[in-house]
Motif scaffolding. Structure first.
Motif, PDB file in Angstrom:
ATOM      1  N   MET A   1      -9.624  -0.584   1.332  1.00 29.56           N
ATOM      2  CA  MET A   1      -8.622   0.432   1.551  1.00 29.56           C
ATOM      3  C   MET A   1      -7.331  -0.015   0.863  1.00 29.56           C
ATOM      4  O   MET A   1      -6.616  -0.872   1.338  1.00 29.56           O
ATOM      5  CB  MET A   1      -8.408   0.577   3.067  1.00 29.56           C
ATOM      6  N   SER A   2      -7.060   0.553  -0.295  1.00 29.30           N
ATOM      7  CA  SER A   2      -5.830   0.176  -1.001  1.00 29.30           C
ATOM      8  C   SER A   2      -4.830   1.324  -0.909  1.00 29.30           C
ATOM      9  O   SER A   2      -5.184   2.484  -0.756  1.00 29.30           O
ATOM     10  CB  SER A   2      -6.115  -0.185  -2.450  1.00 29.30           C
ATOM     11  N   ALA A   3      -3.588   0.959  -1.019  1.00 25.76           N
ATOM     12  CA  ALA A   3      -2.486   1.925  -0.947  1.00 25.76           C
ATOM     13  C   ALA A   3      -1.406   1.439  -1.896  1.00 25.76           C
ATOM     14  O   ALA A   3      -1.588   0.468  -2.613  1.00 25.76           O
ATOM     15  CB  ALA A   3      -1.972   2.021   0.482  1.00 25.76           C
ATOM     16  N   LYS A   4      -0.279   2.111  -1.883  1.00 26.89           N
ATOM     17  CA  LYS A   4       0.865   1.703  -2.701  1.00 26.89           C
ATOM     18  C   LYS A   4       2.042   1.397  -1.782  1.00 26.89           C
ATOM     19  O   LYS A   4       2.270   2.088  -0.802  1.00 26.89           O
ATOM     20  CB  LYS A   4       1.238   2.798  -3.684  1.00 26.89           C
ATOM     21  N   CYS A   5       2.788   0.372  -2.150  1.00 31.83           N
ATOM     22  CA  CYS A   5       3.999   0.024  -1.415  1.00 31.83           C
ATOM     23  C   CYS A   5       5.025   1.134  -1.638  1.00 31.83           C
ATOM     24  O   CYS A   5       5.263   1.551  -2.768  1.00 31.83           O
ATOM     25  CB  CYS A   5       4.539  -1.310  -1.910  1.00 31.83           C
ATOM     26  N   ARG A   6       5.641   1.602  -0.569  1.00 32.01           N
ATOM     27  CA  ARG A   6       6.596   2.698  -0.708  1.00 32.01           C
ATOM     28  C   ARG A   6       7.911   2.251  -1.337  1.00 32.01           C
ATOM     29  O   ARG A   6       8.689   3.063  -1.804  1.00 32.01           O
ATOM     30  CB  ARG A   6       6.855   3.354   0.637  1.00 32.01           C
ATOM     31  N   ASP A   7       8.165   0.939  -1.357  1.00 36.02           N
ATOM     32  CA  ASP A   7       9.412   0.426  -1.926  1.00 36.02           C
ATOM     33  C   ASP A   7       9.288   0.064  -3.403  1.00 36.02           C
ATOM     34  O   ASP A   7      10.138   0.411  -4.208  1.00 36.02           O
ATOM     35  CB  ASP A   7       9.886  -0.798  -1.146  1.00 36.02           C
ATOM     36  N   CYS A   8       8.209  -0.640  -3.780  1.00 35.99           N
ATOM     37  CA  CYS A   8       8.083  -1.111  -5.164  1.00 35.99           C
ATOM     38  C   CYS A   8       6.912  -0.480  -5.905  1.00 35.99           C
ATOM     39  O   CYS A   8       6.707  -0.761  -7.069  1.00 35.99           O
ATOM     40  CB  CYS A   8       7.963  -2.630  -5.204  1.00 35.99           C
ATOM     41  N   ASN A   9       6.127   0.345  -5.234  1.00 34.24           N
ATOM     42  CA  ASN A   9       5.020   1.090  -5.833  1.00 34.24           C
ATOM     43  C   ASN A   9       3.884   0.186  -6.310  1.00 34.24           C
ATOM     44  O   ASN A   9       3.097   0.573  -7.165  1.00 34.24           O
ATOM     45  CB  ASN A   9       5.518   1.978  -6.977  1.00 34.24           C
ATOM     46  N   ALA A  10       3.775  -1.025  -5.780  1.00 31.47           N
ATOM     47  CA  ALA A  10       2.696  -1.946  -6.145  1.00 31.47           C
ATOM     48  C   ALA A  10       1.453  -1.633  -5.309  1.00 31.47           C
ATOM     49  O   ALA A  10       1.547  -1.111  -4.202  1.00 31.47           O
ATOM     50  CB  ALA A  10       3.131  -3.383  -5.906  1.00 31.47           C
ATOM     51  N   GLU A  11       0.283  -1.969  -5.846  1.00 32.68           N
ATOM     52  CA  GLU A  11      -0.973  -1.798  -5.119  1.00 32.68           C
ATOM     53  C   GLU A  11      -1.047  -2.834  -3.998  1.00 32.68           C
ATOM     54  O   GLU A  11      -0.850  -4.026  -4.237  1.00 32.68           O
ATOM     55  CB  GLU A  11      -2.153  -1.976  -6.065  1.00 32.68           C
ATOM     56  N   ILE A  12      -1.315  -2.384  -2.785  1.00 35.99           N
ATOM     57  CA  ILE A  12      -1.457  -3.276  -1.635  1.00 35.99           C
ATOM     58  C   ILE A  12      -2.697  -2.876  -0.847  1.00 35.99           C
ATOM     59  O   ILE A  12      -3.290  -1.828  -1.091  1.00 35.99           O
ATOM     60  CB  ILE A  12      -0.219  -3.227  -0.700  1.00 35.99           C
ATOM     61  N   THR A  13      -3.076  -3.720   0.078  1.00 34.03           N
ATOM     62  CA  THR A  13      -4.147  -3.411   1.008  1.00 34.03           C
ATOM     63  C   THR A  13      -3.663  -3.750   2.413  1.00 34.03           C
ATOM     64  O   THR A  13      -2.822  -4.643   2.585  1.00 34.03           O
ATOM     65  CB  THR A  13      -5.433  -4.182   0.654  1.00 34.03           C
ATOM     66  N   TRP A  14      -4.155  -3.025   3.402  1.00 34.07           N
ATOM     67  CA  TRP A  14      -3.737  -3.244   4.789  1.00 34.07           C
ATOM     68  C   TRP A  14      -4.805  -4.014   5.529  1.00 34.07           C
ATOM     69  O   TRP A  14      -5.998  -3.820   5.320  1.00 34.07           O
ATOM     70  CB  TRP A  14      -3.478  -1.918   5.491  1.00 34.07           C
ATOM     71  N   ALA A  15      -4.383  -4.899   6.425  1.00 32.34           N
ATOM     72  CA  ALA A  15      -5.288  -5.650   7.288  1.00 32.34           C
ATOM     73  C   ALA A  15      -4.653  -5.753   8.663  1.00 32.34           C
ATOM     74  O   ALA A  15      -3.440  -5.626   8.812  1.00 32.34           O
ATOM     75  CB  ALA A  15      -5.556  -7.033   6.711  1.00 32.34           C
ATOM     76  N   ARG A  16      -5.491  -5.975   9.650  1.00 29.87           N
ATOM     77  CA  ARG A  16      -5.010  -6.130  11.025  1.00 29.87           C
ATOM     78  C   ARG A  16      -5.165  -7.588  11.421  1.00 29.87           C
ATOM     79  O   ARG A  16      -6.233  -8.173  11.252  1.00 29.87           O
ATOM     80  CB  ARG A  16      -5.819  -5.230  11.948  1.00 29.87           C
ATOM     81  N   THR A  17      -4.111  -8.193  11.943  1.00 31.54           N
ATOM     82  CA  THR A  17      -4.158  -9.619  12.280  1.00 31.54           C
ATOM     83  C   THR A  17      -4.938  -9.835  13.565  1.00 31.54           C
ATOM     84  O   THR A  17      -4.846  -9.053  14.504  1.00 31.54           O
ATOM     85  CB  THR A  17      -2.744 -10.194  12.440  1.00 31.54           C
ATOM     86  N   THR A  18      -5.702 -10.928  13.594  1.00 30.31           N
ATOM     87  CA  THR A  18      -6.503 -11.221  14.776  1.00 30.31           C
ATOM     88  C   THR A  18      -5.651 -11.770  15.910  1.00 30.31           C
ATOM     89  O   THR A  18      -5.975 -11.591  17.065  1.00 30.31           O
ATOM     90  CB  THR A  18      -7.606 -12.240  14.440  1.00 30.31           C
ATOM     91  N   GLY A  19      -4.559 -12.442  15.594  1.00 30.69           N
ATOM     92  CA  GLY A  19      -3.724 -13.041  16.636  1.00 30.69           C
ATOM     93  C   GLY A  19      -3.002 -12.014  17.485  1.00 30.69           C
ATOM     94  O   GLY A  19      -3.116 -11.995  18.706  1.00 30.69           O
ATOM     95  N   ARG A  20      -2.254 -11.106  16.861  1.00 31.38           N
ATOM     96  CA  ARG A  20      -1.443 -10.147  17.604  1.00 31.38           C
ATOM     97  C   ARG A  20      -1.961  -8.719  17.499  1.00 31.38           C
ATOM     98  O   ARG A  20      -1.496  -7.840  18.216  1.00 31.38           O
ATOM     99  CB  ARG A  20      -0.002 -10.196  17.088  1.00 31.38           C
ATOM    100  N   GLY A  21      -2.853  -8.477  16.554  1.00 29.27           N
ATOM    101  CA  GLY A  21      -3.378  -7.127  16.386  1.00 29.27           C
ATOM    102  C   GLY A  21      -2.462  -6.194  15.628  1.00 29.27           C
ATOM    103  O   GLY A  21      -2.651  -4.989  15.635  1.00 29.27           O
ATOM    104  N   THR A  22      -1.465  -6.741  14.964  1.00 30.47           N
ATOM    105  CA  THR A  22      -0.542  -5.915  14.191  1.00 30.47           C
ATOM    106  C   THR A  22      -1.083  -5.736  12.778  1.00 30.47           C
ATOM    107  O   THR A  22      -1.882  -6.533  12.288  1.00 30.47           O
ATOM    108  CB  THR A  22       0.845  -6.565  14.114  1.00 30.47           C
ATOM    109  N   TYR A  23      -0.631  -4.686  12.114  1.00 32.50           N
ATOM    110  CA  TYR A  23      -1.046  -4.434  10.741  1.00 32.50           C
ATOM    111  C   TYR A  23      -0.118  -5.160   9.780  1.00 32.50           C
ATOM    112  O   TYR A  23       1.084  -5.251  10.011  1.00 32.50           O
ATOM    113  CB  TYR A  23      -1.036  -2.931  10.445  1.00 32.50           C
TER     114      TYR A  23
END
Length: 106
Positions: A1-23
């Protein structure tokens, strides 16, 4: 699942952290030198990958095992990077002789 950064328009991907469950936004490709996040093969209910943010001994072990590690995008985003500060020795030298920008009208 790739997306673009809204600030710099670079290709990024999202992940959810196992420790806190944050994206967390990650750079799209692994980085052998600065990576600290290991992606897992499991996904959450939204289809987002789970990831481990590594520190200390676990980070050293992952680097020694040549695992693919990713960099959090907040560390590499060019849009949020502060401007290049003037070194202190230059600031002192310029500040002593720099004229005021205001024009005085008498």
């Amino acid at each position: 699942m790739s997306a673009k950064c809204r600030d710099c328009n670079a290709e990024i991907t999202w992940a959810r952290t196992t420790g806190r469950g944050t994206y967390i936004a990650l750079d799209l490709y692994p980085d052998d030198r600065d990576g600290i996040v290991r992606k897992r093969d499991t996904r959450d209910e939204n289809g987002c990958l789970w990831a481990d943010v590594l520190t200390g001994e676990s980070l050293h072990r992952a680097i020694a095992n040549s695992e693919k590690l990713y960099v959090p995008h907040r560390d590499t985003c060019h849009a949020r990077r502060p401007t290049n500060p003037m070194p202190d020795h230059v600031r002192r030298a310029v500040g002593a002789v720099r004229p005021s920008h205001r024009r005085r009208r008498w």
